[in-house]
Design a protein around this motif. Structure first.
Motif, PDB file in Angstrom:
ATOM      1  N   TYR A  40     -53.764  55.482 -40.130  1.00  0.00           N
ATOM      2  CA  TYR A  40     -54.609  56.035 -39.072  1.00  0.00           C
ATOM      3  C   TYR A  40     -54.901  54.957 -38.024  1.00  0.00           C
ATOM      4  O   TYR A  40     -55.996  54.790 -37.529  1.00  0.00           O
ATOM      5  CB  TYR A  40     -55.904  56.651 -39.626  1.00  0.00           C
ATOM      6  N   GLY A  41     -53.822  54.210 -37.731  1.00  0.00           N
ATOM      7  CA  GLY A  41     -53.860  53.214 -36.667  1.00  0.00           C
ATOM      8  C   GLY A  41     -52.660  53.425 -35.767  1.00  0.00           C
ATOM      9  O   GLY A  41     -52.575  54.417 -35.046  1.00  0.00           O
ATOM     10  N   SER A  42     -51.702  52.528 -35.848  1.00  0.00           N
ATOM     11  CA  SER A  42     -50.467  52.694 -35.062  1.00  0.00           C
ATOM     12  C   SER A  42     -49.639  53.835 -35.638  1.00  0.00           C
ATOM     13  O   SER A  42     -49.682  54.119 -36.837  1.00  0.00           O
ATOM     14  CB  SER A  42     -49.652  51.399 -35.107  1.00  0.00           C
ATOM     15  N   ASP A  43     -48.880  54.505 -34.756  1.00  0.00           N
ATOM     16  CA  ASP A  43     -47.947  55.514 -35.248  1.00  0.00           C
ATOM     17  C   ASP A  43     -46.572  54.876 -35.417  1.00  0.00           C
ATOM     18  O   ASP A  43     -46.210  53.934 -34.716  1.00  0.00           O
ATOM     19  CB  ASP A  43     -47.876  56.712 -34.295  1.00  0.00           C
ATOM     20  N   ALA A  44     -45.808  55.380 -36.369  1.00  0.00           N
ATOM     21  CA  ALA A  44     -44.512  54.765 -36.686  1.00  0.00           C
ATOM     22  C   ALA A  44     -43.450  55.058 -35.644  1.00  0.00           C
ATOM     23  O   ALA A  44     -42.573  54.226 -35.399  1.00  0.00           O
ATOM     24  CB  ALA A  44     -44.049  55.230 -38.064  1.00  0.00           C
ATOM     25  N   ALA A  45     -43.502  56.231 -35.019  1.00  0.00           N
ATOM     26  CA  ALA A  45     -42.424  56.626 -34.112  1.00  0.00           C
ATOM     27  C   ALA A  45     -42.327  55.699 -32.904  1.00  0.00           C
ATOM     28  O   ALA A  45     -41.232  55.288 -32.507  1.00  0.00           O
ATOM     29  CB  ALA A  45     -42.637  58.069 -33.651  1.00  0.00           C
ATOM     30  N   THR A  46     -43.465  55.354 -32.322  1.00  0.00           N
ATOM     31  CA  THR A  46     -43.459  54.473 -31.150  1.00  0.00           C
ATOM     32  C   THR A  46     -42.928  53.099 -31.519  1.00  0.00           C
ATOM     33  O   THR A  46     -42.110  52.503 -30.791  1.00  0.00           O
ATOM     34  CB  THR A  46     -44.872  54.350 -30.571  1.00  0.00           C
ATOM     35  N   VAL A  47     -43.374  52.582 -32.669  1.00  0.00           N
ATOM     36  CA  VAL A  47     -42.917  51.271 -33.125  1.00  0.00           C
ATOM     37  C   VAL A  47     -41.409  51.273 -33.359  1.00  0.00           C
ATOM     38  O   VAL A  47     -40.703  50.335 -32.987  1.00  0.00           O
ATOM     39  CB  VAL A  47     -43.675  50.863 -34.401  1.00  0.00           C
ATOM     40  N   LEU A  48     -40.885  52.343 -33.956  1.00  0.00           N
ATOM     41  CA  LEU A  48     -39.450  52.415 -34.238  1.00  0.00           C
ATOM     42  C   LEU A  48     -38.631  52.506 -32.952  1.00  0.00           C
ATOM     43  O   LEU A  48     -37.545  51.932 -32.868  1.00  0.00           O
ATOM     44  CB  LEU A  48     -39.155  53.603 -35.145  1.00  0.00           C
ATOM     45  N   GLY A  49     -39.143  53.217 -31.962  1.00  0.00           N
ATOM     46  CA  GLY A  49     -38.453  53.264 -30.684  1.00  0.00           C
ATOM     47  C   GLY A  49     -38.358  51.892 -30.053  1.00  0.00           C
ATOM     48  O   GLY A  49     -37.336  51.519 -29.453  1.00  0.00           O
ATOM     49  N   TRP A  50     -39.436  51.128 -30.178  1.00  0.00           N
ATOM     50  CA  TRP A  50     -39.478  49.753 -29.651  1.00  0.00           C
ATOM     51  C   TRP A  50     -38.498  48.866 -30.427  1.00  0.00           C
ATOM     52  O   TRP A  50     -37.702  48.123 -29.833  1.00  0.00           O
ATOM     53  CB  TRP A  50     -40.916  49.245 -29.789  1.00  0.00           C
ATOM     54  N   MET A  77     -37.821  66.840 -33.442  1.00  0.00           N
ATOM     55  CA  MET A  77     -37.612  66.304 -32.097  1.00  0.00           C
ATOM     56  C   MET A  77     -37.638  64.778 -32.116  1.00  0.00           C
ATOM     57  O   MET A  77     -36.792  64.104 -31.514  1.00  0.00           O
ATOM     58  CB  MET A  77     -38.676  66.838 -31.150  1.00  0.00           C
ATOM     59  N   THR A  78     -38.637  64.220 -32.802  1.00  0.00           N
ATOM     60  CA  THR A  78     -38.779  62.765 -32.877  1.00  0.00           C
ATOM     61  C   THR A  78     -37.594  62.141 -33.598  1.00  0.00           C
ATOM     62  O   THR A  78     -37.048  61.119 -33.165  1.00  0.00           O
ATOM     63  CB  THR A  78     -40.090  62.403 -33.595  1.00  0.00           C
ATOM     64  N   ALA A  79     -37.170  62.761 -34.700  1.00  0.00           N
ATOM     65  CA  ALA A  79     -36.024  62.232 -35.448  1.00  0.00           C
ATOM     66  C   ALA A  79     -34.758  62.261 -34.610  1.00  0.00           C
ATOM     67  O   ALA A  79     -33.982  61.293 -34.595  1.00  0.00           O
ATOM     68  CB  ALA A  79     -35.835  63.040 -36.735  1.00  0.00           C
ATOM     69  N   ALA A  80     -34.525  63.360 -33.912  1.00  0.00           N
ATOM     70  CA  ALA A  80     -33.326  63.461 -33.076  1.00  0.00           C
ATOM     71  C   ALA A  80     -33.355  62.431 -31.953  1.00  0.00           C
ATOM     72  O   ALA A  80     -32.319  61.840 -31.613  1.00  0.00           O
ATOM     73  CB  ALA A  80     -33.218  64.878 -32.508  1.00  0.00           C
ATOM     74  N   THR A  81     -34.533  62.216 -31.377  1.00  0.00           N
ATOM     75  CA  THR A  81     -34.665  61.228 -30.298  1.00  0.00           C
ATOM     76  C   THR A  81     -34.377  59.823 -30.819  1.00  0.00           C
ATOM     77  O   THR A  81     -33.614  59.056 -30.210  1.00  0.00           O
ATOM     78  CB  THR A  81     -36.069  61.297 -29.688  1.00  0.00           C
ATOM     79  N   LEU A  82     -35.004  59.459 -31.953  1.00  0.00           N
ATOM     80  CA  LEU A  82     -34.796  58.127 -32.509  1.00  0.00           C
ATOM     81  C   LEU A  82     -33.356  57.933 -32.969  1.00  0.00           C
ATOM     82  O   LEU A  82     -32.808  56.833 -32.887  1.00  0.00           O
ATOM     83  CB  LEU A  82     -35.766  57.883 -33.670  1.00  0.00           C
TER      84      LEU A  82
END
Length: 345
Positions: A40-50, A77-82
């Motif tokens: 309940y802090g950082s989200d994983a998707a943004t970090v993985l994109g970075w 959607m997030t999985a396909a984008t990453l």
């Protein structure tokens, strides 16, 4: 057995830049995958994109995306984008999380989590296969009945024909579910000595689906500290184990406490939880027996850690996800190098 880096939560203990350096070093050392977590802090998707923009060879993986935090369609959607950003290197790790985060943070019900997870994964797979998305389940109905919405299909195409889905699980029923519906299993606080028994649960789930476990990846997360000072290494593990065994979830619903109880540490688990929930965290950490730390961690001199890595390999682990538990960024980078050397020996 492949190595993975579990980078943990962004900005916790290290700066984001320091965590990125760890990911880049793991990639340089030949680690197979780099994983990011969320609570309940950082989200994983943004970090993985970075990270995907800087990690050239290793797979990038969610460890895990919380299912109650996103609709199944949003996860697809997030999985396909990453997968596109990384050039087809994405692993979708999913988890139910616990009642405190599910209900306290996301405001979602925690009732019947396994049935919800089953429907969730089915919808994600349909969406990633770019089927016109219809679903008539107990918890999810697409399109929403009685509304103006019509069934849609994912616009973009993932690079991989089938993005692998891993399920985080520690309870017996959830572990069996991973064997039934997932491509891999992410256990936490795994005892390799008990893996043969846990495999039976995976096989039970696979049998329900009419499939074998060939190609199925067992990918535990393991805290690591290689040092000749064994006591210092064990002490470095205590905060994590005390938090999970003592303070994760509620007194009645702490899956990690139940797990180590099944390993034979029932009295210790009860005492650790009592102390932790009473606010006596230092005492809770001190109450963790050395045997439990050694059971679920990789810590101590290099020769000991080398032997323990071999135990995980021989037990059937496919990807060993390591979390360096040293105290500074430079020490954690050195831990990555040491583990790579010891695993190759």
């Amino acid at each position: 057995m492949k190595l993975g880096l579990f980078a943990g939560y962004w900005g916790m203990g290290l700066t984001g830049e320091e965590q990125l350096e760890m990911a880049k070093e793991a990639d340089r050392l030949g680690y197979d995958s780099v994983w990011a977590a969320e609570a309940y802090g950082s989200d994983a998707a943004t970090v993985l994109g970075w990270m995907a923009a800087h990690v050239e060879r290793a797979k990038i993986a969610s460890g895990i995306f919380q299912m109650p935090a996103r609709t199944p369609a949003m996860t697809a959607m997030t999985a396909a984008t990453l997968d596109n950003i990384s050039g087809g290197r994405f692993i979708l790790g999913l988890g139910i999380s616990g009642p405190q985060v599910v209900e306290g943070w996301h405001g979602q019900p925690f009732d019947r989590p396994l049935a919800r997870a089953r429907e969730y994964v089915e919808i994600v797979r349909k969406a990633l296969a770019r089927e016109t998305l219809t679903y008539d389940g107990e918890f999810y109905k697409l399109p929403r009945p009685g509304g103006p919405g019509k069934a849609l299909k994912l616009i973009i195409k993932p690079v991989q024909e089938r993005i692998p889905i891993y399920l985080a699980a520690i309870g017996p029923k959830n572990t069996a579910l991973a064997g039934e519906i997932a491509d891999g299993w992410i256990p936490t606080l795994l005892s390799p000595a008990h893996l043969s028994e846990l495999k039976k649960l995976l096989e039970e789930g696979a049998a329900r689906a009419g499939r074998s476990l060939e190609g199925f990846d067992i990918a535990p997360t393991v805290n690591v500290f290689v040092t000749d000072d064994l006591q210092r290494a064990r002490d470095a593990m205590r905060p994590f184990i005390a938090l999970y065994v003592g303070g994760m979830g509620s007194r009645k619903q702490n899956f990690y406490n139940q797990l180590v109880s099944r390993y034979g540490f029932e009295d210790d688990a009860r005492r650790i939880q009592d102390l932790y929930l009473e606010g006596k965290r230092d005492e809770a950490m001190a109450a963790i027996p050395d045997e439990l730390i050694d059971t679920v961690s990789l810590c101590g001199p290099a020769d000991v850690v080398r032997e323990r890595i071999a135990v995980y390999r021989d037990a059937g682990v496919g990807t060993l996800g390591v979390t360096p538990t040293a105290f500074t960024a430079d020490e954690r980078l050195e831990q990555l190098r040491l583990v790579a050397e010891l695993a190759a020996a």
